[in-house]
Design an enzyme around this catalytic site. Sequence first.
Site, mmCIF file in Angstrom:
data_model
loop_
_atom_site.group_PDB
_atom_site.id
_atom_site.type_symbol
_atom_site.label_atom_id
_atom_site.label_comp_id
_atom_site.label_asym_id
_atom_site.label_seq_id
_atom_site.Cartn_x
_atom_site.Cartn_y
_atom_site.Cartn_z
ATOM 1 N N LYS A 32 0.548 -0.887 0.155
ATOM 2 C CA LYS A 32 -0.017 0.033 0.065
ATOM 3 C C LYS A 32 0.835 1.252 0.137
ATOM 4 C CE LYS A 32 -0.577 0.256 4.816
ATOM 5 N NZ LYS A 32 -0.256 1.716 5.438
ATOM 6 N N THR A 33 2.282 1.490 1.234
ATOM 7 C CA THR A 33 2.559 2.420 0.750
ATOM 8 C C THR A 33 3.338 2.854 -0.789
ATOM 9 O OG1 THR A 33 3.907 1.329 2.799
ATOM 10 C CG2 THR A 33 4.656 3.825 1.612
ATOM 11 N N ASP A 218 -3.997 7.040 4.594
ATOM 12 C CA ASP A 218 -3.357 6.455 4.283
ATOM 13 C C ASP A 218 -3.688 5.896 5.620
ATOM 14 O OD1 ASP A 218 -1.622 3.943 4.481
ATOM 15 O OD2 ASP A 218 0.520 4.950 5.322
ATOM 16 N N GLU A 219 -4.094 4.539 6.039
ATOM 17 C CA GLU A 219 -4.228 3.307 7.416
ATOM 18 C C GLU A 219 -5.479 4.455 7.664
ATOM 19 O OE1 GLU A 219 -2.942 1.541 8.675
ATOM 20 O OE2 GLU A 219 -0.339 1.900 8.642
ATOM 21 N N GLN A 249 -6.488 -4.916 10.042
ATOM 22 C CA GLN A 249 -5.172 -4.406 10.638
ATOM 23 C C GLN A 249 -6.763 -3.193 11.147
ATOM 24 O OE1 GLN A 249 -1.881 -4.356 9.168
ATOM 25 N NE2 GLN A 249 -2.615 -5.053 6.910
ATOM 26 N N ARG A 601 4.088 -9.616 10.310
ATOM 27 C CA ARG A 601 5.011 -9.024 10.033
ATOM 28 C C ARG A 601 5.696 -9.794 9.494
ATOM 29 N NH1 ARG A 601 3.076 -4.714 9.485
ATOM 30 N NH2 ARG A 601 0.853 -6.534 8.957
#
Length: 726
Positions: A32-33, A218-219, A249, A601
């Site tokens: 996504k980044t 973002d997020e 998340q 992670r």
Amino acid sequence: MHQFKDLNPAQLAAVEYLDGPQMIVAGAGSGKTKVLTYKIAYLIKKNYTPESILALTFTNKAANEMKERIKELIGKKADDLWMGTFHSVFAKILRTEAKHINYRSNFSIYDTIDSTSLVSNIMTDLNIDLENLTTNSVRHRISFLKNHMITPQEFRSKHVGSFLEEKIADIYVEYQKRLIEFNAMDFDDLLLKPIELFNEKKNILQKYKSRFEFLLVDEFQDTNKAQYELLKLLVSRNGLISVVGDDAQSIYSWRGANIGNMRDFGKDFPKYKLFKLEQNYRSTKMILKAADSVIKNNKDQVAKTLWTENEEGEPVMLLKCADEKDEASQISKYIKHELTKKKLVFNDFAILYRTNSQSRAMEDIFRREKIPYTIIGGVEFYKRKEVKDVIAYLRVISNQNDEESLLRIMNFPQRGIGSTTVTRMIAFARKHEITLFQTMGRVFEVIDIKERIQKNVKQFKTLLDKYIGLKDKLSVGELTRAMVDDLGLIRMFKEEGTQEALQRMENISQLLASLSEFSSANADAKLEQYLEEVSLIADIDNYSDTKNCVTLLTVHASKGLEWPIVFVSGCEEDIFPIASKFLSDASVDEERRLFYVALTRAKKKAYVTHARSRYRFGEVAYQSRSRFIDELDPNAYKEVNGGLGRKANRKTKKEMYYEYFEKVEYESFDQDGVALRIGSRVMHDKFGLGKVVDVVGNGDQTKATVHFEGNNVKQLMLKFAKLKVL
């Protein structure tokens, strides 16, 4: 732009869509980044100017990394983007527009410690002393109300149902009133005040609305009500907004994050288009299978299936441990095992836990086993008492109305101004409707204060006035250094001479070093700018993966990061998920999302550990393993009974006592691989030749005691001492 060949078809489609509102649901590790970065580069390629793009992130770290990556794609233009956390971007807007909401642009920003202290002072002033009303719980409640945009007046008229809540309402009203008096805002205000500003001053809203042609967030799953309101206010008429998030998340409801924003987006922007990124580039098939088998037990979510072309990989390893010591030993044993087997280095490993207190047993064993580690969390540098004290001085120099900061330093270092004197001065200030700072100038009019103490107050004010006068003449670094000298802080801690005092002295030296660094990096920066940066620094912003050591951190702090090998520790009922008897279904769902974040992670391998018993709240508690372990697909994990044959808790009381309370000073172990040992011969610029007689601490806190020529013994902080090993 040849770089776009790096994107897969789903990513490319999301980047190139510019026709209206867009939601990108991006699974863990799906890039996504990268998509956000490329989208911004694409906008600039399509002739949007950098200053017309507003990109909002959740951490400074994410903002800085994205800026760097965008720079690689488009060069210097990236510097003109409006990019940063919600708090930092809106703090910048508020500095410019402060006068429209009865603030001055030099307002202080209060962190949770300052807010808690303000609540405590208000409770004392209002004589509120109730057993079940702690300052902490009141501050949490006020923050919760502000996050949900409930004003003190609204709370009082609609939500108060008990005597206790009536008291909270009294405190809340006074809290907001004092923030305005002190020209201060807390973190929640940085989001609420812009809403107030935009709603009351339509021309200012218009100014920013026309400035920002394209919004990116973002997020998005972590936004709260106020953040979402701000987005809706700022989106231009044609709805050019792109939000990226993953409902699986969402782990911040306790901070007011509202997962409903993802559902409401479609209602608020009916013309929106949904894009899904489902290809995972981070983890093995096995890790995804395990994570997926757990998360699918959550009912309400956006349908998506993560898949990967990565290798099958090894199953998740489930380690059953006797107690927390055994857990730590097994983790260290497996770290060493993986290191040799896979040719890895220490910073390929992370250990995640649900609560900070779980790191203690690990630290003990790691020091004993000589495994270098770094902890994210714990007491953050800028929250240490003496560091906050020096910063409080700078805040008062910047903003004399900041009573909370002034009270903090009134008697630091000690100058005989006790609480009775302060109470009398505050009463005088309230009566004459002046600030505490102004009262200090008129202290001779305040009755019942001894002449000697009046002189001390006057002297203190003269010192502050001197630095207020110098504020714009010196750099932030020079100003602070001169002031710390003037106050004699370093000398004071040196004379005290205890281990703790020396540690405090080193923290101040470290603060001065970081201030000088700030001044040289930002030549024209004003004091306010530094104070704003400091108040908005989060612990994770200082995380760097270049140091070769194992990372220890909470699952919350790990979001957005990745490591080849991850240990998810403490997977027991009441720990992870946390205290289940108090949990509603919604919070079990959130704990499950947290577990999902923890597993995803890992790039190559995940270990999940649980202990049969744990020393908790001063006694041994027998634990049952987490329900999340039972939800794992049996084909995705392998149980290893790695118990080191130790019977748990068959120990005498004396052994237990020593194990838990003895302060172990392990033999000198230097975290950073400097070849400095007891007996090393060293050279110091000022003290000449010497021999190391002792080494304590680790990481940035490592200290060496060195015996220099001429019987000169010095204790030096290695980080600053620049010792040359001969």
